[in-house]
Write a protein that holds these residues in place. Structure first.
Motif, short mmCIF file in Angstrom:
data_model
loop_
_atom_site.label_atom_id
_atom_site.label_comp_id
_atom_site.label_asym_id
_atom_site.label_seq_id
_atom_site.Cartn_x
_atom_site.Cartn_y
_atom_site.Cartn_z
N ILE A 24 -3.54 5.86 -0.89
CA ILE A 24 -3.63 6.27 -2.29
C ILE A 24 -3.42 5.08 -3.23
CG2 ILE A 24 -3.07 8.70 -1.90
CD1 ILE A 24 -0.17 8.09 -2.70
N TYR A 25 -2.99 3.95 -2.68
CA TYR A 25 -2.83 2.74 -3.49
C TYR A 25 -2.86 1.53 -2.58
CZ TYR A 25 -0.73 -1.10 -6.03
OH TYR A 25 -0.52 -2.33 -6.58
N GLY A 26 -3.46 0.47 -3.07
CA GLY A 26 -3.41 -0.82 -2.40
C GLY A 26 -3.46 -1.92 -3.44
N ASN A 27 -2.58 -2.92 -3.31
CA ASN A 27 -2.62 -4.00 -4.28
C ASN A 27 -3.80 -4.94 -3.99
OD1 ASN A 27 -1.61 -5.50 -2.10
ND2 ASN A 27 0.07 -6.38 -3.25
N LEU B 155 -9.57 3.77 -0.61
CA LEU B 155 -8.88 4.93 -1.17
C LEU B 155 -9.32 6.22 -0.49
CD1 LEU B 155 -8.70 4.09 -4.97
CD2 LEU B 155 -6.90 3.90 -3.25
N SER C 4 0.85 -1.19 0.00
CA SER C 4 0.00 0.00 0.00
C SER C 4 0.88 1.23 0.00
CB SER C 4 -0.95 0.02 1.21
OG SER C 4 -0.22 0.11 2.41
N LYS C 5 0.26 2.31 -0.39
CA LYS C 5 0.95 3.60 -0.40
C LYS C 5 -0.01 4.62 0.19
CE LYS C 5 4.26 5.79 -3.34
NZ LYS C 5 4.95 5.78 -4.61
N THR C 6 0.53 5.52 1.00
CA THR C 6 -0.28 6.60 1.56
C THR C 6 0.33 7.94 1.19
OG1 THR C 6 0.92 6.73 3.66
CG2 THR C 6 -0.93 5.18 3.57
N ASP C 7 -0.50 8.97 1.24
CA ASP C 7 0.03 10.32 1.07
C ASP C 7 0.71 10.72 2.37
OD1 ASP C 7 -2.00 11.17 2.82
OD2 ASP C 7 -3.21 12.06 1.23
N GLU D 180 -11.90 -1.47 -2.86
CA GLU D 180 -10.91 -0.45 -3.18
C GLU D 180 -11.49 0.95 -2.95
OE1 GLU D 180 -7.65 0.49 -6.64
OE2 GLU D 180 -9.60 -0.28 -7.29
N HIS E 228 5.42 4.23 1.53
CA HIS E 228 5.24 2.96 0.84
C HIS E 228 5.46 1.83 1.83
CE1 HIS E 228 6.64 -0.29 -1.94
NE2 HIS E 228 5.61 0.15 -2.62
#
Length: 162
Positions: free
Chosen positions: A25-28, A43, A16-19, A39, A107
């Motif tokens: 802001i992203y998750g697999n 988000l 996952s990614k965060t701001d 999702e 990340h």
């Protein structure tokens, strides 16, 4: 602990990614699947939507202190699903930087934790939570520092040695 434990495979990685404010802001696909959220539900939500009440604030504080300094961090984390189940991960978290070395996101890659390692982590996390309940996060930090000093290791050395 309420709910049932959820597991994922040895060869699966939760990403996952965060701001910079901690919003997702992203998750697999495996991140979305294991969380139990869609999702769209994940988000732009704070990553702590997955925070389990048994996760010590002390560890989160350590984690955030480190990544805000652009240092990578490894940590064992217990997360909660939408259905109130739970899952353990071994997380590797880093800051994502732009060309001028400014943090633009965070990340995280999580893998299945070593079950033997959890035998050391679970009692430590329980002790940290007890300390936090009676004396706040400062008591949790003091306890963690004492435990690390006893072992003569840093947090990273401790976590990576398990």
């Amino acid at each position: 602990m309420a709910g049932k434990e959820v597991f994922f495979g040895d060869d699966q990685f939760i990403v996952s990614k965060t701001d910079t404010s901690g919003k997702i802001i992203y998750g697999n696909e495996i991140f979305i699947q294991i969380s139990g959220y869609s999702e769209a539900e994940l988000l732009n939500q704070p990553h702590n939507i997955l925070r389990h009440p048994d996760m010590p604030a002390t560890v989160y504080k350590h984690l955030w202190d480190r990544i805000k300094q652009k240092e990578e961090v490894f940590a064992y984390v217990i997360n909660r699903t939408k259905d109130q189940d739970f899952y353990w991960v071994f997380a590797h978290i880093t800051a994502s930087l732009d060309d001028s070395n400014k943090i633009i996101a965070y990340h995280s890659v999580r893998r299945k934790p070593d079950m033997q390692a959890l035998n050391a982590i679970k009692p430590l996390y329980q002790a940290l939570q007890l300390a936090e309940r009676s004396g706040g996060i400062h008591a949790g930090e003091a306890l963690l520092n004492t435990e690390l000093q006893k072992r003569k290791v840093t947090y990273d050395e401790f976590v990576l040695s398990l």
